[in-house]
Write an enzyme that holds these catalytic residues in place. Structure first.
Site, PDB file in Angstrom:
ATOM      1  N   ASP A 161      38.254  39.600  37.651  1.00 31.18           N
ATOM      2  CA  ASP A 161      38.173  38.150  37.925  1.00 31.18           C
ATOM      3  C   ASP A 161      39.577  37.830  38.529  1.00 31.18           C
ATOM      4  O   ASP A 161      40.446  38.531  38.569  1.00 31.18           O
ATOM      5  CB  ASP A 161      38.042  37.450  36.764  1.00 31.18           C
ATOM      6  CG  ASP A 161      39.047  37.286  35.708  1.00 31.18           C
ATOM      7  OD1 ASP A 161      39.783  38.441  35.554  1.00 31.18           O
ATOM      8  OD2 ASP A 161      38.967  36.453  34.991  1.00 31.18           O
ATOM      9  N   TYR A 204      43.547  36.511  39.554  1.00 33.10           N
ATOM     10  CA  TYR A 204      44.687  36.666  38.945  1.00 33.10           C
ATOM     11  C   TYR A 204      44.794  34.950  38.421  1.00 33.10           C
ATOM     12  O   TYR A 204      44.359  34.180  38.754  1.00 33.10           O
ATOM     13  CB  TYR A 204      46.014  36.758  39.695  1.00 33.10           C
ATOM     14  CG  TYR A 204      46.021  37.979  40.203  1.00 33.10           C
ATOM     15  CD1 TYR A 204      46.050  39.260  39.468  1.00 33.10           C
ATOM     16  CD2 TYR A 204      46.077  38.444  41.594  1.00 33.10           C
ATOM     17  CE1 TYR A 204      46.118  40.613  39.800  1.00 33.10           C
ATOM     18  CE2 TYR A 204      46.057  39.658  42.194  1.00 33.10           C
ATOM     19  CZ  TYR A 204      46.124  40.774  41.146  1.00 33.10           C
ATOM     20  OH  TYR A 204      46.285  42.095  41.706  1.00 33.10           O
ATOM     21  N   PHE A 248      42.589  41.607  43.924  1.00 30.79           N
ATOM     22  CA  PHE A 248      43.775  42.306  43.820  1.00 30.79           C
ATOM     23  C   PHE A 248      44.847  41.985  44.787  1.00 30.79           C
ATOM     24  O   PHE A 248      46.171  42.293  44.699  1.00 30.79           O
ATOM     25  CB  PHE A 248      43.431  43.912  44.303  1.00 30.79           C
ATOM     26  CG  PHE A 248      42.588  44.730  43.281  1.00 30.79           C
ATOM     27  CD1 PHE A 248      42.963  45.180  41.953  1.00 30.79           C
ATOM     28  CD2 PHE A 248      41.323  44.956  43.872  1.00 30.79           C
ATOM     29  CE1 PHE A 248      42.011  45.792  41.192  1.00 30.79           C
ATOM     30  CE2 PHE A 248      40.680  45.717  42.975  1.00 30.79           C
ATOM     31  CZ  PHE A 248      40.743  46.096  41.684  1.00 30.79           C
ATOM     32  N   HIS A 269      40.822  52.319  36.087  1.00 26.73           N
ATOM     33  CA  HIS A 269      41.600  51.039  36.674  1.00 26.73           C
ATOM     34  C   HIS A 269      42.910  51.270  36.960  1.00 26.73           C
ATOM     35  O   HIS A 269      43.847  52.034  36.196  1.00 26.73           O
ATOM     36  CB  HIS A 269      41.233  50.098  35.820  1.00 26.73           C
ATOM     37  CG  HIS A 269      41.544  48.464  36.464  1.00 26.73           C
ATOM     38  ND1 HIS A 269      42.795  47.955  36.613  1.00 26.73           N
ATOM     39  CD2 HIS A 269      40.657  47.698  36.708  1.00 26.73           C
ATOM     40  CE1 HIS A 269      42.507  46.832  37.299  1.00 26.73           C
ATOM     41  NE2 HIS A 269      41.368  46.696  37.474  1.00 26.73           N
TER      42      HIS A 269
END
Length: 215
Positions: A59, A61, A72, A180
C-alpha cells in the site's frame, strides 16, 4: 488498447462503487494518501500497451509528501528504508550510480507498472485501507496484463506480492520472486537476487526494449 476501455466494466461493479463511496467519506474527515489526482497514476503513466514489467507493492507510503501513486516511489524527500534497499541492489546488480531521486516516474514511463495492491491509505495508518475493495481492482489489473500477447516480467517481492503468482501464466511471462526489500527481510535473499539484470535479459531475449534503470 487503453486502460480506460479495459477497466470500464470494473468501475461499474458494486464493490468498486462501494469503494468510491468509502473514499468520499474518508476524504471529508481524514488525510488520505496519495491525493485524489494521483490515485491512478500508475495506470496514467504506464499505458496498457507499453507495460513490460509489473512491480507489486502493498500500500502507499503513509507519511506526508511521499505517496504519489507509484509503488515504492516517493515524490520527494527522504528515501524510505525499502527503497534504499532496492537502490542498493540496483547499484550492485547493474553497477550504476546510486540514484539521486526517490521518484520512479522514469521507470513508469518506460513500461514498469508500479502497482500497489491498495491504492490509498490514511495518513500515518499503514494498511488502513486493506479489505475495502482495492484488492479486487488490482487483481483485475494483474489479470488484464497477464492476457497481453507480449511477454511481461512480474517482480514479486515478499509473501504479499507472491499471492498473485497463481494468476500469472508461467509459460508466457517471467516471474521473479524474492523476499521483500524491507530491512526486516532484505538480507535473507533480496540482496543478490539481481532482478534488474534478469528483467532486461528476458526483455532483450524477447526482442523488447530493455529498461534504463538508472535514475
Amino acid at each position: 488498447m487503453m486502460w480506460d476501455d479495459l477497466i470500464q466494466s470494473e468501475l461499474k461493479k458494486p464493490y468498486f462503487q462501494k469503494l468510491v463511496e468509502f473514499l468520499k467519506e474518508e476524504d471529508q474527515t481524514k488525510v488520505i494518501l496519495p491525493p485524489k489526482e494521483n490515485r491512478l497514476s500508475c495506470l496514467k503513466l504506464t499505458p496498457y500497451d507499453e507495460v513490460k514489467v509489473v512491480m507489486i507493492g502493498q500500500d502507499p507510503y503513509h507519511n506526508h509528501n511521499q505517496a504519489h501513486g507509484l509503488a515504492f516511489s516517493v515524490e520527494q524527500g527522504l528515501y524510505p528504508p525499502s527503497l534504499k534497499n532496492i537502490y542498493k541492489e540496483l547499484v550492485s546488480d547493474l553497477n550504476v550510480a546510486y540514484p539521486k531521486t526517490g521518484n520512479l516516474t522514469k521507470w513508469a514511463k518506460q513500461g514498469v507498472l508500479l502497482l500497489n495492491t491498495s491504492l490509498t491509505v490514511e495518513l500515518h495508518q499503514p494498511l488502513s485501507h486493506q479489505g475495502k475493495g482495492w484488492e479486487e481492482f488490482t487483481l483485475e489489473i494483474v489479470k488484464i496484463v497477464n492476457e497481453k500477447q507480449k511477454p511481461v516480467v512480474f517482480i514479486l517481492w515478499g509473501a504479499h506480492a507472491q499471492k498473485f503468482t497463481k494468476y500469472i501464466d508461467h509459460d508466457k511471462h517471467l516471474i521473479l520472486k524474492a523476499v521483500h526489500p524491507s530491512p526486516l527481510s532484505a538480507s535473507r535473499g533480496f540482496f543478490g537476487s539481481k532482478p534488474f539484470s534478469k528483467t532486461n535479459d528476458f526483455l532483450i531475449k524477447n526482442n523488447i526494449q530493455p529498461i534504463d534503470w538508472s535514475l
